[in-house]
Design an enzyme around this catalytic site. Structure first.
Site, PDB file in Angstrom:
ATOM      1  N   ASP A   1       0.847  -1.191   0.000  1.00 33.66           N
ATOM      2  CA  ASP A   1       0.000   0.000   0.000  1.00 33.66           C
ATOM      3  C   ASP A   1       0.882   1.240   0.000  1.00 33.66           C
ATOM      4  O   ASP A   1       1.681   1.442   0.924  1.00 33.66           O
ATOM      5  CB  ASP A   1      -0.907  -0.022   1.232  1.00 33.66           C
ATOM      6  CG  ASP A   1      -2.076   0.940   1.089  1.00 33.66           C
ATOM      7  OD1 ASP A   1      -2.361   1.365  -0.044  1.00 33.66           O
ATOM      8  OD2 ASP A   1      -2.694   1.265   2.110  1.00 33.66           O
TER       9      ASP A   1
ATOM     10  N   GLN B   1      -5.635   2.400  14.732  1.00 38.50           N
ATOM     11  CA  GLN B   1      -4.423   2.889  14.042  1.00 38.50           C
ATOM     12  C   GLN B   1      -3.649   3.892  14.903  1.00 38.50           C
ATOM     13  O   GLN B   1      -2.421   3.812  15.016  1.00 38.50           O
ATOM     14  CB  GLN B   1      -4.843   3.539  12.723  1.00 38.50           C
ATOM     15  CG  GLN B   1      -3.695   3.956  11.812  1.00 38.50           C
ATOM     16  CD  GLN B   1      -4.201   4.536  10.469  1.00 38.50           C
ATOM     17  OE1 GLN B   1      -5.394   4.513  10.185  1.00 38.50           O
ATOM     18  NE2 GLN B   1      -3.281   5.024   9.667  1.00 38.50           N
TER      19      GLN B   1
END
Lengths: 430, 430
Positions: free
Chosen positions: B130, B243
């Site tokens: 990514d 996150q």
């Protein structure tokens, strides 16, 4: 128990073998020149060809099913069978390779000298995850950046990890091409491009996943250990100068993905059972794991007591016939989290683990410099070189240098088993 | 050229089709109830079964080889053949599906209504990377943490990326189970465990790799574009609260690995050729790319002009029969680096890319709030809710919410092609 209770093999060179006595029986994928890849078991200095054993008709039931699942040059389908099949195969091989076996002649024909065989990766790794649970390493590296506060606030709550690159996993013995990349020279604001100048190794445990889970279904901590297939050694080669420039804000990338070397033998969970022990108590003041990571059985028996060793051999040392220099002697008890905790954490968000997935533990440094598992730590970031008997010094690795990782477990009355070697030699950048 | 020059198909519903007119011909893997997975091509509202076309005897040479390589329920071997095979198949299909084809009856038998087919992932992804090359997104997210200095010093030199999780890639239409995990509530020092409370989407381009490279051998920038097989849409679902707590120091991990959704059709590099354009000029003061990332041909034609759209549909909106709410309209020209630059950078350290590897571009936000590609940006980190026609408000995603990504390229005289949809609906945590 005493030493006389340790089971012996009719394969004489296996008895007392440093790595592969009868009680180890690690699995791997090997080939002989010009032949297809297949599954073998290390026994002493030999490899037992399981396909050849199958052909003798000496396997039945789950042991036979297990060997059939090792076909195709990768152990993924075998891992997917889980613990019962591994145990069945192990039990039968303990009989067939034990000193009282009546089928020695048939079995002998299935043995090849390991020196005539090439070893490959044991499985096709779907996903490789690299953890960071060596707390001494995390502390040592953190100190280089934050002397007063080396560990970040999440460290003792979260088994820190990140996704790694599966395509560049390679078996022991594969040369390590020095990577090129962007680096920011000290004091400058614009990067340069060229070969890595701070090439390092990292001493890690490799963790092979057996049965997986469905997406969306977490693996509970109480069941997590059942998903462990076995262990190996892992060298997480690291380009420190590339890493320093690239890693913010999303973590290491090209500094780690040029190659990662594995020892080729999967030392099974069953072979390691005698070397399990309690997870070391957390220091006073450390938080307890959150409930999804806490299981009394895991705390009592979830850790491994495995001695880890790192050796360095330079080109000049090879020329001078000098022995390899020991860079570190460490232990897997430096893991802040157990393997079961890593599995439970990795899947708690619903992430699917698959048979043949691989975890790295993170660098397993000990508390003192003679146990540091990377040159970044041993040389204090390149400031304090290692001195070698050849008269050479090393801050980071030079072309021609070879790093050799070894691991060994030993217990009175049980004997000892080893992992074999995880070797890699640096070759010049393209 | 004018509109009349646009080639027409005898498949009438393909002419003027929003996504899949004759000039698109994207490839995917589909199945019909009870049947095996195989390769199909989208044409209008139908799917062309390439195995059935092969059986007609209407394919020969490289086109035939190409279709044979699509067998086994994954396009990896087809991708490995590279550009020439893709072109040969495309040219032949343009004839066979074109309005002047003499074999319409044979071909008709190979067409199924798309509504009767299930679509799967087009390839078995070895590694998923990514990237983070949407510069507006990186700026917007950086501003939340560092208002005066949103982009880190490496951003304009390094195509920032990190390894992602391949095992949890899923095709459009797969439900998105809300993940659980550790989060640190505001103002507290100890984390809690529970369902994600800040569930977000990310609008990304998916990049399919065709031919790979050997380990240790970088792909030069001038050749990099040849390694692109095609594009799709990618929703990089993100648990913002997980996150924030987990990502230091090694990057996002469980906050991204619960599921990543892909649109199932591979829109080939050849179909996209008319929609390529110059990479937008870098703003004054930005550094030039280092030489290993710079190629005049790539700068002149390496970008894609693809319009990207994000829609939100809540449970209540569905009940009330309301149309989906457009959250964003953006464009792939918001990529700071070209696809060729991503490929050259990823392999410059010797990292091996393999056929069927997948890159995500990173979130492709535009410059204004109506073009922001995540709720984190649209709602300013949850401070400014989105108001919906149903009377509802959203900061982050709630159970029952569905996100729909779409993409479309259009050019006068060439017509337009689309990507199909990338959909996912949130379901409650376990």
């Amino acid at each position: 128990m005493n030493q006389t209770a340790i089971a012996r093999s009719w394969v004489e060179h296996a008895n007392g073998h440093r790595d592969f006595p009868l009680q180890n029986l690690p699995l791997g994928i090997f080939s002989r020149p010009g032949e297809a890849l297949r599954c073998g078991v290390a026994i002493g200095d030999a490899i037992l060809d399981l396909e050849a054993v199958l052909a003798t008709g000496l396997l039945a039931g789950q042991a036979k099913v297990a060997v059939e699942a090792t076909r195709g040059g990768a152990l993924n389908a075998f891992f997917a069978l889980g613990r019962a099949a591994r145990v069945a195969l192990r039990e039968r091989l303990l009989e067939l390779l034990g000193e009282h076996c009546e089928h020695q002649q048939s079995m002998q024909a299935a043995l090849y000298p390991a020196s005539e065989c090439q070893l490959h990766l044991p499985a096709k790794v779907g996903d490789y995850t690299d953890f960071y649970v060596g707390i001494q390493h995390a502390t040592n590296v953190g100190k280089l950046f934050r002397p007063d506060n080396p560990l970040l606030p999440n460290y003792k709550y979260v088994p820190i990890g990140y996704h790694g690159r599966a395509s560049t996993l390679r078996p022991s013995g594969t040369d390590v091409r020095r990577p090129k990349g962007q680096t920011l020279p000290a004091g400058e604001t614009e990067p340069r491009f060229g070969p890595c100048a701070r090439l390092d190794y990292e001493l890690e445990l490799g963790i092979w996943i057996g049965q997986g889970n469905d997406i969306g279904q977490a693996i509970p901590i109480a069941e997590a250990d059942q998903h462990l297939a076995g262990l190996c050694l892992l060298n997480d080669w690291s380009a420190r100068d590339i890493q320093a420039w690239e890693y913010q804000p999303l973590g290491p990338f090209l500094s780690k993905s040029f190659i990662t070397t594995l020892s080729p033998w999967v030392v099974t969970a069953e072979a390691l059972e005698p070397f399990r022990c309690a997870q070391p108590a957390r220091p006073d003041g450390d938080p307890q794991p959150l409930p999804y990571l806490l299981d009394p059985k895991d705390q009592a028996r979830g850790a491994f007591d495995i001695e880890l060793e790192v050796l360095l051999l330079t080109e000049r040392m090879r020329e001078q016939g000098l022995p390899a220099h020991r860079l570190a002697l460490s232990n897997t008890l430096n893991m802040y989290w157990t393997v079961a905790q890593l599995i439970a954490h990795h899947s708690v968000n619903g992430c699917q683990l698959q048979p043949g997935d691989l975890f790295g533990s993170g660098t397993l440094s000990g508390a003192t410099p003679d146990a540091y598992g990377s040159l970044l730590e041993t040389t204090l970031g390149g400031k304090q070189p290692v001195e070698l008997a050849s008269g050479e010094k090393r801050t980071f690795l030079e072309d021609g240098d070879e790093i050799i990782l070894r691991a060994r477990c030993s217990r009175d009355g049980v004997g000892s088993i080893g992992f074999g070697e995880c070797r890699g030699k640096i070759i010049a950048a393209n």
